[in-house]
Every structure is written in C-alpha cells, then in structure tokens.
Design an enzyme around this catalytic site. Structure first.
Site, PDB file in Angstrom:
ATOM      1  CB  ALA A   1      -1.397   5.643   9.054  1.00  9.82           C
TER       2      ALA A   1
ATOM      3  CB  SER B   1      -8.505   9.007  -0.461  1.00  8.99           C
ATOM      4  OG  SER B   1      -7.542   9.396  -1.367  1.00  8.99           O
TER       5      SER B   1
ATOM      6  CG  ASP C   1      -5.686   0.219   4.189  1.00 10.20           C
ATOM      7  OD1 ASP C   1      -5.694  -0.995   4.462  1.00 10.20           O
ATOM      8  OD2 ASP C   1      -4.747   0.779   3.585  1.00 10.20           O
TER       9      ASP C   1
HETATM   10  O1  RIB Z   1      -3.275  -0.384   1.675  1.00 12.35           O
HETATM   11  C1  RIB Z   1      -2.606   0.693   1.089  1.00 12.35           C
HETATM   12  C2  RIB Z   1      -1.316   0.944   1.807  1.00 12.35           C
HETATM   13  O2  RIB Z   1      -0.460  -0.150   1.637  1.00 12.35           O
HETATM   14  C3  RIB Z   1      -0.544   2.135   1.287  1.00 12.35           C
HETATM   15  O3  RIB Z   1      -0.915   3.329   1.916  1.00 12.35           O
HETATM   16  C4  RIB Z   1       0.900   1.737   1.508  1.00 12.35           C
HETATM   17  O4  RIB Z   1       1.540   2.473   2.483  1.00 12.35           O
HETATM   18  C5  RIB Z   1       0.859   0.256   1.876  1.00 12.35           C
HETATM   19  O5  RIB Z   1       1.063   0.071   3.209  1.00 12.35           O
END
Ligand code: RIB
Length: 311
Positions: free
Chosen positions: A42, A289, A250
C-alpha cells in the site's frame, strides 16, 4: 505513459511512540498511540499514485473496521483498488510499531495479506511500458506468478525483498530491478555488512545478485548505490531531520517505479526517489507521509542533485 501495478500488503499500522525502545523483558511508558495506513504494498502504491502515475494495487483486506478504513484512505490517494479483494474469515494486515528517536521496530501480522494468490495477480492486464512491483509481505509463489505475467506482457519487474528472507534463484531471475537496503543485502548474499561500510563494499556484495538485473542498494541518508551492468552509480542522499523513517524505503520504491513508468532514465528516477524518501522521513506515519509530485518537484528544482561517481 506506463502504469504501475503493485502486488503487495495492506496493513493498519498501530504505532506507539516512546522516549526509547524497551529492552527484551522490559516495559517502558509510551507517549502516544497512533493509527496509520501502511503495509509495504500500500505504501509503495500511494507513493507512486501521488506522483500522478496511474497505479493499481493488487491485494487483500479483511472484512473488519481496519479494512474499511484502509480502503477509504487508499481510494482518496488515487490508488486503483479494483483488484483489492475483501476476504472473509480473516483480519486486515496489522503492524505493531514502536517509534523512539525516529527509529522503529515492527511486528507484522499478515492476516488477509497471506491469502493473496496467483489468481489475484492474474486478473489485471499489464502491457509493455508498465512497471510491476512487489515485496515480501505476500506469499513468494504469488510474486513469481505476478512477475511471470508481467514479463510476458513486456512490463518491467521491480522487487523489494523486504522484510528480508531467503529467496530462490527462480524468483530472482524474474526480476529486472532489485531494490534493497543493506540489511536485506546481507540476508540475500550472506555477506557481513554494516551501515558504515563503504559503497564499494556494498557494490561487491550486490554483484553476486546482479546476474543481468539492476541492483539498487538504498543507504539511507547516504543515498543509493545502483549497479547497472555491473558498473556502480552512486546518487547522493539529502541531509534532513528525520522524525519517523517508517515507509521511507517504500516511498523510494514507489516513487522510482512511477518515474520509470513515465519513461525517465534510471539516474533521474533514482534522484527523484531519493528526494521523495527524504520528504517522507520528515513526517509521522507510513502511507500518509508520501509526498506529492509538487513537493518532490519543488525540492528537485531548488537542489543540485548529487553527482554520480564510482565508489
Ligand atoms: O515498510 C514499512 C511498513 O512495514 C509499515 O507500514 C508496516 O505496515 C510494515 O509492513
């Protein structure tokens, strides 16, 4: 313009902030409890969608209150949720996160994410120029099925092997671009690495994974080291004051995928993704964020991107 397809996890992050992390067996008093949409899949999808690139998330939610909240949030960020299934009999993915001094510890309970399967990733139709992204919070055979389809369609495959676990060669051979941090690089290669190692040391470890693919090692504030046809390219990071690094990796992956889908050269995409991640760490929470294209663009035009050089 290509599109970005992310097959991955969707979690509610339950965050406790404290002055310091407890030691094993210890209890410390916390400061606040916060609920943030998260999950590596996500987060990466939101980071991509906020750059204005059509982005589809493939995943699963439980039929619980967190699931409804996560669906509403993701839709509001412009992520296409046509391939996110509600799954009865399980809960939405949940991460229990502790944050102290901007550093985190995370325990992830996969719930519905563990049920994302080959049929789920067979549903969307990918095309040449698209970018297919995945990470390790859904089953590995599902990722292989997704990448096989993506490759057959002429899409570029991007794997972020996080959280790190051993991976077989067959899956790695389906990857065009591997993006990982130094911990993940250590797990995948068996090399003893520390975050103070030189870029040359990371390049040496990354070489064993390359085998025809691009390997990008994210180095936090030091930037990113990419190995392209075995040649190292170092893109400098940006010094900022971090308040929460959750989701920064991410952010980097999603922003990079968006720029590749836009047809940007790798070096420009790396610079862009570095800036996006440097904005992300200055805010609390993971998915909320992720910066917009305007925010990244403002920093980009105000800064002189780091020069590529051999480590
Ligand atoms: O990379 C960060 C994410 O790792 C967090 O949002 C948490 O949900 C884990 O999946």
């Amino acid at each position: 313009m290509g599109r970005v397809f992310v097959a991955g996890s969707i979690n509610m992050d339950v965050v406790a902030t404290a002055e310091r992390h407890p030691r094993v067996g210890e209890t410390v008093a916390g400061e606040a409890v916060l609920y943030f949409p998260g999950g590596k899949g996500a987060n990466q999808a939101v980071a991509s969608a906020k750059q204005g690139v059509p982005t589809t998330l493939i995943g699963r939610l439980g039929t619980d209150a967190f699931g409804q909240e996560l669906r509403t949030f993701l839709a509001a960020q412009g992520v296409d949720l046509a391939f996110v299934k509600d799954t009865a009999g399980t809960h939405s993915g949940t991460a229990i996160i502790t944050i102290a001094n901007a550093d985190n510890t995370i325990v992830v309970v996969p719930g519905a994410n563990a049920q994302v399967d080959a049929n789920d990733v067979a549903a969307p139709v990918l095309a040449k120029g698209d970018v297919a992204v995945s990470q390790f919070e859904i089953p590995l055979p599902t990722i292989s099925a997704f990448f096989r389809r993506a490759r057959a369609a002429g899409a570029t495959t991007v794997l972020n092997p996080a959280p790190a676990k051993q991976v077989d060669k067959d899956l790695l051979d389906l990857v065009d671009i591997l993006i990982l941090n130094e911990t993940e690089l250590g797990v995948l290669t068996g090399a003893e690495l520390s975050d103070s190692d030189t870029p040359a040391r990371f390049a040496e470890a990354a070489r064993s994974l390359a085998r025809g693919k691009i390997v990008c090692v994210t180095l936090g504030r030091r930037g990113v080291l990419a190995l392209v046809e075995n040649q190292p390219l170092l893109v400098a990071g940006r010094e900022v004051k971090a308040v929460d690094t959750t989701g920064a990796g991410d952010c980097f992956v999603g922003a990079l995928a968006s720029q590749l889908a836009n047809g940007r050269p790798l070096r420009d995409a790396l610079t862009y993704a570095n800036i996006a991640a440097s904005i992300c760490v200055q805010r609390m929470g993971a998915a909320p964020s992720m910066p917009t294209a305007q925010e990244v663009g403002a920093v980009l035009s105000a800064s002189r991107p780091g020069e590529g050089r051999d480590p």
